[in-house]
Scaffold this motif. Structure first.
Motif, PDB file in Angstrom:
ATOM      1  N   TRP A   1      -7.348  14.709   7.900  1.00 21.46           N
ATOM      2  CA  TRP A   1      -6.953  13.936   8.980  1.00 21.46           C
ATOM      3  C   TRP A   1      -8.305  14.673   9.800  1.00 21.46           C
ATOM      4  O   TRP A   1      -7.814  15.942  10.557  1.00 21.46           O
ATOM      5  N   ALA A   2      -8.987  13.506  10.892  1.00 27.21           N
ATOM      6  CA  ALA A   2     -10.220  14.553  11.936  1.00 27.21           C
ATOM      7  C   ALA A   2      -8.796  14.863  12.861  1.00 27.21           C
ATOM      8  O   ALA A   2      -7.639  13.657  12.707  1.00 27.21           O
ATOM      9  N   GLY A   3      -8.448  15.857  13.680  1.00 24.29           N
ATOM     10  CA  GLY A   3      -7.785  16.562  14.386  1.00 24.29           C
ATOM     11  C   GLY A   3      -6.693  17.246  13.810  1.00 24.29           C
ATOM     12  O   GLY A   3      -6.013  17.647  15.102  1.00 24.29           O
ATOM     13  N   GLU A   4      -6.883  17.684  12.770  1.00 31.21           N
ATOM     14  CA  GLU A   4      -5.601  18.126  12.534  1.00 31.21           C
ATOM     15  C   GLU A   4      -5.863  19.785  12.614  1.00 31.21           C
ATOM     16  O   GLU A   4      -7.511  20.041  12.121  1.00 31.21           O
ATOM     17  N   HIS A   5      -5.570  20.377  12.505  1.00 28.55           N
ATOM     18  CA  HIS A   5      -5.715  22.220  12.498  1.00 28.55           C
ATOM     19  C   HIS A   5      -6.620  22.695  11.103  1.00 28.55           C
ATOM     20  O   HIS A   5      -6.035  22.239  10.111  1.00 28.55           O
TER      21      HIS A   5
ATOM     22  N   TYR B   1     -10.476  -0.764   4.073  1.00 33.44           N
ATOM     23  CA  TYR B   1      -9.011  -0.942   5.021  1.00 33.44           C
ATOM     24  C   TYR B   1     -10.054   1.013   5.263  1.00 33.44           C
ATOM     25  O   TYR B   1     -10.260   1.585   4.073  1.00 33.44           O
ATOM     26  N   LYS B   2      -9.422   1.364   5.851  1.00 33.18           N
ATOM     27  CA  LYS B   2      -8.869   3.039   6.142  1.00 33.18           C
ATOM     28  C   LYS B   2      -7.197   3.555   6.323  1.00 33.18           C
ATOM     29  O   LYS B   2      -6.609   2.476   7.342  1.00 33.18           O
ATOM     30  N   TYR B   3      -7.363   5.161   6.705  1.00 31.88           N
ATOM     31  CA  TYR B   3      -5.882   5.540   6.841  1.00 31.88           C
ATOM     32  C   TYR B   3      -6.622   6.172   8.175  1.00 31.88           C
ATOM     33  O   TYR B   3      -7.419   6.833   8.624  1.00 31.88           O
ATOM     34  N   THR B   4      -5.538   5.306   8.866  1.00 28.46           N
ATOM     35  CA  THR B   4      -5.556   7.008  10.118  1.00 28.46           C
ATOM     36  C   THR B   4      -4.289   7.425  10.274  1.00 28.46           C
ATOM     37  O   THR B   4      -3.466   7.396  10.331  1.00 28.46           O
ATOM     38  N   ARG B   5      -4.559   8.140  11.467  1.00 27.06           N
ATOM     39  CA  ARG B   5      -2.916   8.625  12.113  1.00 27.06           C
ATOM     40  C   ARG B   5      -2.427   8.518  13.781  1.00 27.06           C
ATOM     41  O   ARG B   5      -2.029   9.131  14.785  1.00 27.06           O
ATOM     42  N   GLY B   6      -3.237   7.821  13.722  1.00 21.10           N
ATOM     43  CA  GLY B   6      -3.248   6.895  14.985  1.00 21.10           C
ATOM     44  C   GLY B   6      -4.013   6.551  15.514  1.00 21.10           C
ATOM     45  O   GLY B   6      -4.210   4.600  16.262  1.00 21.10           O
ATOM     46  N   GLY B   7      -5.540   7.150  15.517  1.00 19.26           N
ATOM     47  CA  GLY B   7      -6.718   6.846  16.470  1.00 19.26           C
ATOM     48  C   GLY B   7      -7.561   7.206  15.795  1.00 19.26           C
ATOM     49  O   GLY B   7      -7.267   8.185  14.636  1.00 19.26           O
ATOM     50  N   TRP B   8      -9.731   6.838  16.069  1.00 28.17           N
ATOM     51  CA  TRP B   8      -9.999   6.878  14.793  1.00 28.17           C
ATOM     52  C   TRP B   8     -10.272   8.507  15.340  1.00 28.17           C
ATOM     53  O   TRP B   8     -10.943   9.232  14.105  1.00 28.17           O
ATOM     54  N   ASP B   9      -9.495   9.119  16.283  1.00 27.43           N
ATOM     55  CA  ASP B   9     -10.170  10.503  16.089  1.00 27.43           C
ATOM     56  C   ASP B   9      -9.054  11.079  15.467  1.00 27.43           C
ATOM     57  O   ASP B   9      -8.940  13.034  14.684  1.00 27.43           O
TER      58      ASP B   9
ATOM     59  N   GLU C   1       2.662  16.062  11.865  1.00 28.91           N
ATOM     60  CA  GLU C   1       3.554  15.153  11.518  1.00 28.91           C
ATOM     61  C   GLU C   1       3.432  14.108  12.539  1.00 28.91           C
ATOM     62  O   GLU C   1       4.467  13.029  13.179  1.00 28.91           O
ATOM     63  N   ARG C   2       1.824  13.899  13.055  1.00 28.39           N
ATOM     64  CA  ARG C   2       1.480  12.322  13.581  1.00 28.39           C
ATOM     65  C   ARG C   2       1.489  10.964  12.483  1.00 28.39           C
ATOM     66  O   ARG C   2       1.841  11.135  11.017  1.00 28.39           O
ATOM     67  N   PRO C   3       1.711  10.067  12.913  1.00 25.87           N
ATOM     68  CA  PRO C   3       2.258   8.781  12.237  1.00 25.87           C
ATOM     69  C   PRO C   3       1.134   8.832  11.658  1.00 25.87           C
ATOM     70  O   PRO C   3       0.404   8.684  11.450  1.00 25.87           O
ATOM     71  N   VAL C   4       1.557   7.357  10.278  1.00 25.82           N
ATOM     72  CA  VAL C   4       0.174   6.710   9.259  1.00 25.82           C
ATOM     73  C   VAL C   4      -0.044   5.812   9.468  1.00 25.82           C
ATOM     74  O   VAL C   4       1.116   5.164   9.605  1.00 25.82           O
ATOM     75  N   TYR C   5      -1.354   5.576   9.766  1.00 26.22           N
ATOM     76  CA  TYR C   5      -1.284   3.901  10.124  1.00 26.22           C
ATOM     77  C   TYR C   5      -2.790   3.301   9.330  1.00 26.22           C
ATOM     78  O   TYR C   5      -3.137   4.284   8.658  1.00 26.22           O
TER      79      TYR C   5
ATOM     80  N   LEU D   1       0.829  -1.280  -0.392  1.00 28.09           N
ATOM     81  CA  LEU D   1       0.114  -0.222  -0.285  1.00 28.09           C
ATOM     82  C   LEU D   1       0.458   1.069  -0.032  1.00 28.09           C
ATOM     83  O   LEU D   1       2.011   0.528   0.716  1.00 28.09           O
ATOM     84  N   LEU D   2       0.447   1.957  -1.211  1.00 28.83           N
ATOM     85  CA  LEU D   2       0.985   3.360  -0.586  1.00 28.83           C
ATOM     86  C   LEU D   2      -0.123   4.579  -0.752  1.00 28.83           C
ATOM     87  O   LEU D   2      -0.663   4.390  -1.696  1.00 28.83           O
ATOM     88  N   VAL D   3       0.279   5.526   0.166  1.00 23.54           N
ATOM     89  CA  VAL D   3      -1.313   6.327   0.188  1.00 23.54           C
ATOM     90  C   VAL D   3      -0.110   8.128   0.326  1.00 23.54           C
ATOM     91  O   VAL D   3       0.843   8.025   0.867  1.00 23.54           O
ATOM     92  N   HIS D   4      -0.589   8.485  -0.409  1.00 24.50           N
ATOM     93  CA  HIS D   4      -0.357  10.117  -0.725  1.00 24.50           C
ATOM     94  C   HIS D   4      -1.035  10.704   0.377  1.00 24.50           C
ATOM     95  O   HIS D   4      -2.659  11.168   0.130  1.00 24.50           O
ATOM     96  N   ASP D   5      -0.375  11.347   0.947  1.00 24.38           N
ATOM     97  CA  ASP D   5      -0.788  12.757   2.480  1.00 24.38           C
ATOM     98  C   ASP D   5      -1.271  14.110   1.961  1.00 24.38           C
ATOM     99  O   ASP D   5       0.123  14.616   1.063  1.00 24.38           O
ATOM    100  N   HIS D   6      -2.477  14.597   0.955  1.00 19.98           N
ATOM    101  CA  HIS D   6      -2.863  16.159   0.787  1.00 19.98           C
ATOM    102  C   HIS D   6      -2.382  17.001   1.847  1.00 19.98           C
ATOM    103  O   HIS D   6      -2.656  17.925   1.545  1.00 19.98           O
TER     104      HIS D   6
END
Length: 361
Positions: A99-103, A60-68, A15-19, A5-10
């Motif tokens: 992402w949820a939770g980002e500024h 599947y989905k991508y997260t920055r660690g949790g559902w938040d 700086e949170r890790p991607v899961y 899997l390769l994901v491009h974060d726009h």
């Protein structure tokens, strides 16, 4: 069986890790074995995904660690599960807008002008007063344009960063909408009545909460507030350009107001309405006429309660079964992970605005 899997974060400066999370790990977010590694290309992350032999497909989905920190679409709304069929040489690239939770990034120069119409606007039907604010397009005073209007309940929670239960961030979301030429709208924010909120937002027929003051409140909106707004601001006052909305009990009273006054409102923005208060609406008391052919945007989260989705589906089906509802357009959006809070309603706001007022199909 390994698949890449390769994901491009726009998104920007997160700086949170991607899961990745999905059917292959029982939807448990933030597990280290599913943490993606950054690549040499900025904004790209990859993972060699180990799948059980014989796996035919994955969700599947991508997260920055949790559902938040789950992935969102460009407008900040819910993204459905990704589903892929597993092939012999499976390599897949996905793209994440936000992402949820980002500024929440927005163009400050496009922020709406917030005007307090009155700190103590008189409500003669209830012998009370209320703060009411208008969010005007950023260039309202540099043009002579007229605008559609959306009346929203619970004004305390719509645009103030210090709101006690969180904020929808309507002002910031309107700025982003303006950057896509979809911010030409006036929002009228009506504060709730604090201790009398439940009574004002409860319909005036028999409900689980008894008989409320809802009829007087919706009369105020249609007979007092709307004429004032149309007189003092450059509005498009006809029903196709007039909407009403809210969340929770504010969503319930907005349904009541919209169906009681189909000659006033053609657009409903209804988030997580408290339909448990009156699961079976007494349609014989509601003046749904053959002339109503508006749009109704319904949203609810399956994680809000055991009955939220059931009540929303029943309301939609009951509404569309009415003789006068042949031309009514209803969009029902369900977030399987959605919770009952202002942050989630704020995420849904841009999508609802776009569909209600700027989607001309």
């Amino acid at each position: 069986m390994q698949r890449r899997l390769l994901v491009h974060d726009h998104s920007s400066n997160d700086e949170r890790p991607v899961y990745v999370v999905g059917s292959f790990n029982d939807w448990q977010p933030g597990q280290e074995e599913y943490r993606m590694e950054p690549t040499e290309r900025p904004g790209y992350f990859r993972l060699e995904l180990d799948l059980a032999p014989g796996t035919e497909w994955v969700e599947y989905k991508y997260t920055r660690g949790g559902w938040d920190g789950v992935e969102l679409d460009e407008q900040g709304g819910y993204v459905p599960n990704r589903r892929k069929i597993i092939g012999q040489q499976w390599r897949h690239t996905d793209h994440v807008s936000r992402w949820a939770g980002e500024h929440y990034v927005f163009p400050t120069e496009l922020l709406p002008k917030i005007e307090i119409i009155d700190e103590e606007f008189a409500i003669p039907q209830l012998i009370r007063t209320r703060r009411i604010a208008a969010l005007l397009p950023h260039d309202y005073y540099e043009s002579d344009k007229r605008y559609p209007v959306l009346y929203l309940q619970d004004g305390q929670n719509l645009f103030e960063d210090t709101a006690p239960f969180g904020s929808w961030g309507v002002d910031k979301r309107l700025a982003r909408l303006s950057s896509r030429q979809q911010g030409d709208i006036i929002i009228v924010a009506i504060d709730h009545a604090e201790a009398q909120r439940m009574s004002e937002f409860t319909p005036s027929f028999s409900t689980i909460l008894g008989r409320g003051e809802g009829k007087k409140y919706v009369r105020f909106l249609a007979d007092t507030l709307k004429p004032y707004v149309d007189q003092h601001f450059r509005t498009l006052p006809d029903p196709p350009n007039t909407g009403i909305g809210g969340s929770s009990l504010g969503g319930l009273v907005s349904i009541y107001a919209g169906l009681m006054y189909p000659e006033v409102y053609d657009k409903f923005m209804i988030f997580s309405p408290s339909l448990w208060v009156t699961p079976e609406l007494p349609w014989e008391l509601i003046d749904l006429t053959n002339e109503f052919d508006g749009r109704i945007y319904l949203y609810g989260g399956a994680a809000e309660s055991a009955t939220m989705v059931e009540h929303l589906e029943r309301f939609r089906d009951q509404l569309l079964a009415q003789p006068g509802a042949a031309e009514v357009k209803v969009l029902l959006e369900i977030d399987p992970l959605g919770q009952h809070n202002e942050a989630r309603w704020g995420q849904e706001f841009p999508r609802a605005i776009e569909w209600l007022f700027f989607d001309h199909q």
